[in-house]
Scaffold this motif. Structure first.
Motif, PDB file in Angstrom:
ATOM      1  N   ALA A 224     -42.738  32.866  29.362  1.00  0.00           N
ATOM      2  CA  ALA A 224     -43.997  33.279  29.994  1.00  0.00           C
ATOM      3  C   ALA A 224     -44.528  34.613  29.484  1.00  0.00           C
ATOM      4  O   ALA A 224     -45.695  34.928  29.707  1.00  0.00           O
ATOM      5  CB  ALA A 224     -43.808  33.360  31.511  1.00  0.00           C
ATOM      6  N   GLY A 254     -33.822  27.179  38.727  1.00  0.00           N
ATOM      7  CA  GLY A 254     -34.814  28.229  38.604  1.00  0.00           C
ATOM      8  C   GLY A 254     -34.177  29.589  38.383  1.00  0.00           C
ATOM      9  O   GLY A 254     -33.030  29.829  38.761  1.00  0.00           O
ATOM     10  N   ARG A 263     -38.602  30.520  38.191  1.00  0.00           N
ATOM     11  CA  ARG A 263     -39.054  29.728  37.049  1.00  0.00           C
ATOM     12  C   ARG A 263     -37.912  28.851  36.563  1.00  0.00           C
ATOM     13  O   ARG A 263     -36.795  29.322  36.366  1.00  0.00           O
ATOM     14  CB  ARG A 263     -39.528  30.626  35.908  1.00  0.00           C
ATOM     15  CG  ARG A 263     -40.821  31.353  36.199  1.00  0.00           C
ATOM     16  CD  ARG A 263     -41.318  32.098  34.969  1.00  0.00           C
ATOM     17  NE  ARG A 263     -41.465  31.201  33.832  1.00  0.00           N
ATOM     18  CZ  ARG A 263     -40.641  31.184  32.787  1.00  0.00           C
ATOM     19  NH1 ARG A 263     -39.600  31.971  32.733  1.00  0.00           N
ATOM     20  NH2 ARG A 263     -40.860  30.346  31.794  1.00  0.00           N
TER      21      ARG A 263
END
Length: 369
Positions: A224, A254, A263
Motif C-alpha cells: 500500500a 491480516g 490488511r
C-alpha cells in the motif's frame, strides 16, 4: 530536477551571475507542472565495487574506520596518484565537483571503487558453478549482480526476446530495506517517494526494452505504500499496454496497522503487451473435492472431464485448507468450532453444516442421502 539543481549550484560557484540567471529560469520552468505523475529524477544511483582493484583515475569513496558505526562519507574522490607497494600503498585523491580544490593522502586499503549509473560499464558474466539434473530439458540461469547492470547486460543478447518479467522491488517502508546512493532512505526523508520512483523508473525502462512487444507480460508486486505511484508510473512507461492490478492474500488473519484497518493482501500489477492475456488452466486430477468445496479454486464445468471427476470423488479431502491455523488453533481452544461440513461430490456444493462434535469424539454421525 535535483540533478539540475546540482548543476546550477556548480555554475553559481564559477559564475554567480550566470548561475543566478539559470536559477531564475529553472524556477519559472518548475512552476509549470505537467499533467500526470510528477517526481524528481534524482542524481543517478551509484554502486560500490569492493572487489575491483583501485587504479589511477578511478572514482572512489573513503571507507570509515574499521569497526566504526558512523555513517560512511558519501563524497566521491578521483585517484590522482598511487605510490608504494603492497599494504603500504598510498593514494592521492581529489574531491570531485568541489568548489575549492581538496586533496588528501589515503591508504589504498581504505578506498572502494564507485561506479555511477551515468558511467560506462561493460558487465561480463563469470560462471561460478552449475547443477545439471534435467538432461536436455530447458534449464534456468541465475545471475547474481546489481539488477540494473544485469538488465543492461541482457539487452545485448535478449532485447525484445523476453516473454515474462516478474519483479519484487523494495516496498519503501522506511526500514533498512533499500539504499539510494549507498544510504538507507529513512521514513522522514522528504524525497523518499521520488527517490523510489527514480530508482524503479530506470529499471522499468530497461525491462521494457527486453520484453516482446507482440506478446509479453511484466508483473510487479507492491504494497500500500507505493501502489498508487507505481500504477501511474507504469501507465506513463507502458502507454500501449493493458494494465490490471490484482490482489493477493498474504496473511488471511491480516496485519495490524496502527490507527487503521488490518490488511490481509498486497497487490500485483500485470502489464500485458500485445496479445498477452490470462488463459484458463485445466483442472488437475490431483485436486481434491475439498479444494472445490472450500472455494480456494473456482472451477468451470467445461474444465472437468468425467474421468477427472471420478478421480476427484475418490481423492482424500484436503482438510488443511479449511482448518484454522496459528495461535489458539487447537480443538480444545475452540470446542464449538469443530463441526462437520457435508458436501455433495457430484454438484461440488456444500449442502449442510453439522452440529459441533462433542469433545472426545473423532467423527460426526453419518448422514443419509
Amino acid at each position: 530536477m535535483s540533478r539540475l539543481t546540482d548543476l546550477i549550484a556548480r555554475a553559481k560557484a564559477r559564475d554567480s551571475a550566470l548561475g543566478e540567471e539559470l536559477e531564475r529560469e529553472f524556477k519559472a520552468l518548475a512552476s509549470r507542472r505537467a499533467f500526470g505523475l510528477n517526481f524528481e529524477r534524482h542524481r543517478p544511483e551509484s554502486v560500490e565495487l569492493p572487489g575491483r582493484p583501485v587504479r589511477r583515475g578511478d572514482k572512489v569513496r573513503i571507507l570509515p574506520l574499521r569497526g566504526s558505526v558512523q555513517r560512511p562519507d558519501q563524497r566521491l574522490w578521483r585517484v590522482k596518484r598511487i605510490d608504494g607497494k603492497g599494504e603500504a600503498r598510498m593514494a592521492l585523491v581529489e574531491l570531485i565537483d568541489a568548489e575549492a580544490p581538496e586533496r588528501v593522502d589515503v591508504a589504498v586499503a581504505d578506498l572502494v571503487v564507485v561506479a555511477e549509473f551515468r558511467d560506462f560499464i561493460y558487465p561480463g558474466l563469470v560462471s561460478t558453478g552449475r547443477v545439471s539434473r534435467g538432461g536436455d530439458k530447458p534449464f534456468h540461469t541465475v545471475i547474481n549482480g546489481e539488477n540494473f547492470h544485469v538488465l543492461e547486460a541482457l539487452t545485448y543478447t535478449h532485447r525484445g526476446k523476453i516473454d515474462a518479467i516478474y519483479i519484487d522491488p523494495p516496498y519503501n517502508s522506511g526500514a533498512t530495506d533499500w539504499k539510494y546512493n549507498n544510504a538507507y532512505v529513512e521514513k522522514d526523508d522528504l524525497y523518499r517517494h521520488s527517490k523510489w520512483l527514480a530508482m524503479i523508473e530506470r529499471r522499468l525502462i530497461v525491462a521494457k526494452s527486453l520484453l516482446k512487444s507482440e506478446n509479453s507480460v511484466l508483473m510487479v508486486t507492491i504494497d500500500a505504500r507505493e501502489y498508487l505511484r507505481l500504477g501511474l508510473l507504469l501507465e506513463q512507461i507502458f502507454p500501449e499496454a493493458r494494465i490490471q492490478m490484482i490482489s493477493t492474500v498474504i496473511n488471511p488473519k491480516g496485519v495490524s496497522v496502527v490507527g487503521g484497518f488490518r490488511r490481509a493482501d498486497e497487490y500485483i500489477f500485470v502489464v500485458m503487451l500485445g496479445d498477452a492475456a490470462p488463459s484458463r488452466l485445466p483442472l488437475s486430477a490431483e485436486w481434491s473435492p475439498s479444494s472445490i468445496v472450500s472455494g480456494s479454486h473456482r472451477v468451470d464445468e467445461s474444465d472437468v472431464t468425467g474421468q477427472e471427476t471420478e478421480k476427484m470423488s475418490r481423492a482424500e479431502p484436503g482438510w488443511t485448507s479449511m482448518m484454522r491455523r496459528g495461535s489458539e488453533a487447537a480443538r480444545s481452544d475452540r470446542i464449538s468450532m469443530f463441526y462437520p461440513i457435508y458436501a455433495d461430490p457430484q454438484t461440488r456444493k456444500i449442502v449442510e453444516i453439522g452440529d459441533p462434535v462433542p469433545e472426545g469424539e473423532e467423527t460426526a454421525p453419518g448422514k443419509e442421502g
